[in-house]
Design an enzyme around this catalytic site. Sequence first.
Site, PDB file in Angstrom:
ATOM      1  N   ARG A 198       0.832  -1.199   0.000  1.00 66.90           N
ATOM      2  CA  ARG A 198       0.000   0.000   0.000  1.00 66.90           C
ATOM      3  C   ARG A 198       0.869   1.252   0.000  1.00 66.90           C
ATOM      4  O   ARG A 198       0.534   2.254  -0.620  1.00 66.90           O
ATOM      5  CB  ARG A 198      -0.976   0.022   1.186  1.00 66.90           C
ATOM      6  CG  ARG A 198      -2.072   1.062   0.973  1.00 66.90           C
ATOM      7  CD  ARG A 198      -2.884   1.424   2.198  1.00 66.90           C
ATOM      8  NE  ARG A 198      -3.392   0.294   2.914  1.00 66.90           N
ATOM      9  CZ  ARG A 198      -3.054   0.016   4.181  1.00 66.90           C
ATOM     10  NH1 ARG A 198      -2.221   0.819   4.842  1.00 66.90           N
ATOM     11  NH2 ARG A 198      -3.542  -1.028   4.783  1.00 66.90           N
ATOM     12  N   TYR A 204     -11.019  23.175 -14.933  1.00 63.93           N
ATOM     13  CA  TYR A 204     -11.485  21.805 -15.163  1.00 63.93           C
ATOM     14  C   TYR A 204     -12.738  21.562 -14.320  1.00 63.93           C
ATOM     15  O   TYR A 204     -12.702  21.681 -13.093  1.00 63.93           O
ATOM     16  CB  TYR A 204     -10.364  20.826 -14.782  1.00 63.93           C
ATOM     17  CG  TYR A 204     -10.722  19.374 -14.976  1.00 63.93           C
ATOM     18  CD1 TYR A 204     -10.817  18.828 -16.254  1.00 63.93           C
ATOM     19  CD2 TYR A 204     -10.953  18.543 -13.895  1.00 63.93           C
ATOM     20  CE1 TYR A 204     -11.135  17.488 -16.428  1.00 63.93           C
ATOM     21  CE2 TYR A 204     -11.274  17.205 -14.064  1.00 63.93           C
ATOM     22  CZ  TYR A 204     -11.361  16.693 -15.330  1.00 63.93           C
ATOM     23  OH  TYR A 204     -11.672  15.368 -15.496  1.00 63.93           O
ATOM     24  N   ASP A 241      -2.509  23.585 -10.920  1.00 59.84           N
ATOM     25  CA  ASP A 241      -2.795  22.452 -11.796  1.00 59.84           C
ATOM     26  C   ASP A 241      -2.139  22.770 -13.138  1.00 59.84           C
ATOM     27  O   ASP A 241      -2.596  23.633 -13.877  1.00 59.84           O
ATOM     28  CB  ASP A 241      -4.309  22.264 -11.935  1.00 59.84           C
ATOM     29  CG  ASP A 241      -4.672  21.051 -12.797  1.00 59.84           C
ATOM     30  OD1 ASP A 241      -3.807  20.586 -13.571  1.00 59.84           O
ATOM     31  OD2 ASP A 241      -5.824  20.585 -12.705  1.00 59.84           O
ATOM     32  N   LYS A 264      -3.149  12.405 -18.500  1.00 56.49           N
ATOM     33  CA  LYS A 264      -3.116  13.189 -19.726  1.00 56.49           C
ATOM     34  C   LYS A 264      -1.751  13.066 -20.401  1.00 56.49           C
ATOM     35  O   LYS A 264      -1.310  11.971 -20.661  1.00 56.49           O
ATOM     36  CB  LYS A 264      -3.497  14.635 -19.405  1.00 56.49           C
ATOM     37  CG  LYS A 264      -4.781  14.753 -18.563  1.00 56.49           C
ATOM     38  CD  LYS A 264      -6.027  14.237 -19.275  1.00 56.49           C
ATOM     39  CE  LYS A 264      -7.221  14.027 -18.349  1.00 56.49           C
ATOM     40  NZ  LYS A 264      -7.618  15.217 -17.594  1.00 56.49           N
TER      41      LYS A 264
HETATM   42  C1  LIG Z   1      -8.220  15.446 -16.371  1.00 56.02           C
HETATM   43  C2  LIG Z   1      -7.901  16.589 -15.515  1.00 56.02           C
HETATM   44  C3  LIG Z   1      -7.992  16.499 -14.116  1.00 56.02           C
HETATM   45  C4  LIG Z   1      -8.475  15.257 -13.405  1.00 56.02           C
HETATM   46  O1  LIG Z   1      -7.634  14.170 -13.611  1.00 56.02           O
HETATM   47  P1  LIG Z   1      -8.151  12.638 -13.625  1.00 56.02           P
HETATM   48  O2  LIG Z   1      -6.884  11.890 -13.851  1.00 56.02           O
HETATM   49  O3  LIG Z   1      -9.125  12.508 -14.756  1.00 56.02           O
HETATM   50  O4  LIG Z   1      -8.769  12.360 -12.304  1.00 56.02           O
HETATM   51  C5  LIG Z   1      -7.653  17.623 -13.383  1.00 56.02           C
HETATM   52  N1  LIG Z   1      -7.248  18.753 -13.974  1.00 56.02           N
HETATM   53  C6  LIG Z   1      -7.151  18.872 -15.317  1.00 56.02           C
HETATM   54  C7  LIG Z   1      -6.696  20.165 -15.903  1.00 56.02           C
HETATM   55  C8  LIG Z   1      -7.475  17.798 -16.132  1.00 56.02           C
HETATM   56  O5  LIG Z   1      -7.401  17.926 -17.466  1.00 56.02           O
END
Ligand SMILES: *Cc1c(COP(=O)(O)O)cnc(C)c1O
Length: 380
Positions: free
Chosen positions: A53, A105, A178, A203
């Site tokens: 874990r 987002y 982010d 992504k």
């Molecule tokens: C996709 C995304 C998220 C969330 O990520 P997940 O891996 O889908 O949980 C957060 N911020 C941005 C800018 C994103 O494109």
Amino acid sequence: MDPKQMHPETLLAQAGGGIDPQSGGVVPPIQPSTTFARDAGYMPLNPENTYARDHNDAVRQAEQVLCQLEGGAAALLFPTGMAAIAALFRTVPTGGRVVVQSGIYWGTTKWIREFCERRQIVMDEVDASDVTALRDICARAPAHLVWVESPSNPWLKIVDIAAAAEAAKTCGALLAVDSTAASPVLAQPLALGADVVMHSTTKVINGHSDVLGGVLITRKLAPFWNEIANDRASAGAVMGPFEAWLLLRGMRTLPLRVERMCQNAMAIAAYLQDHPRVEAVWYPGLSSHHGHALATRQMSGGYGFLMSVLVKGGREEALCVAGRLGLFHRATSLGGVESLVEHRHTIEPHTGIPENLLRLAIGTENSGDLIADLGQALGH
Ligand SMILES: *Cc1c(COP(=O)(O)O)cnc(C)c1O
């Protein structure tokens, strides 16, 4: 060569380390064991590993690479980007205050709103690309966390991260960025003063639309960071060994993919901007973009692979164009090698997103082929 001295391309091409001493393999092995043996004196055979874990070599290897790419002090991987975001916000105490950029987002906004309501946390939303507005709202009261996203998805706003870091300081808050749509190749938020950088590794970092993941990277070791690490180990929001291995594999080509995607995106944005059926193109690489000068200062190597296109007409016209595209897949997400198109209003009808907006996530295909596809879909 000491990994600390390597350029990102070199570090990434060999992500996961050198030769595997057991097999001689040039890629890291996958160790799926959930538990690890102890010797007759009850000491772990490997002091780093007792239970999976919190102890997983591939996860640690991927964290090390991501940490170094962002110039941080430590990194923590999570099973999704949202799990990483949630882990950070859970450090905000009940009754606290957060400042969150508006128009980011949608999954982030939705989760933070619900979380803050449950915890009686004051949540102030602000267009953080407006530095004065951000400063004003920060100065209003003490806060724990300021959350921004740059470039923002799908409005493509650019936030001045150095100015946001200053603003966050005035209210005693941490600044978290982010940076998913920028990638660690194009932007370095920690160097500009951010305290934490977050990526959805689902992504472009993984880049092949086949692994979910998220990461937090901190500029400094601090109590809030120990709290997150401790909570991950105890609450168990961890990435599995196969996912971490695939992530390491995907990361090896990150700089190449980003370079090609940025070149493609630039060519496509320039083409669409002049198209008679297009009302507007939001892409920070265009000199017409309101954040262009800031993006040029703050990003290096390109302006990303994400853009929004406003089709002349309304909802029907935009959906028609999306429906006629042949190479672009109609699907959510971004950062994969395959190009995607999304009618965002269908997904988030209540956020003020224009009905004629199509978000394009540009992949690594030939830009001429992508432009030809857009040309036939838009018509002449
Ligand atoms: C996709 C995304 C998220 C969330 O990520 P997940 O891996 O889908 O949980 C957060 N911020 C941005 C800018 C994103 O494109």
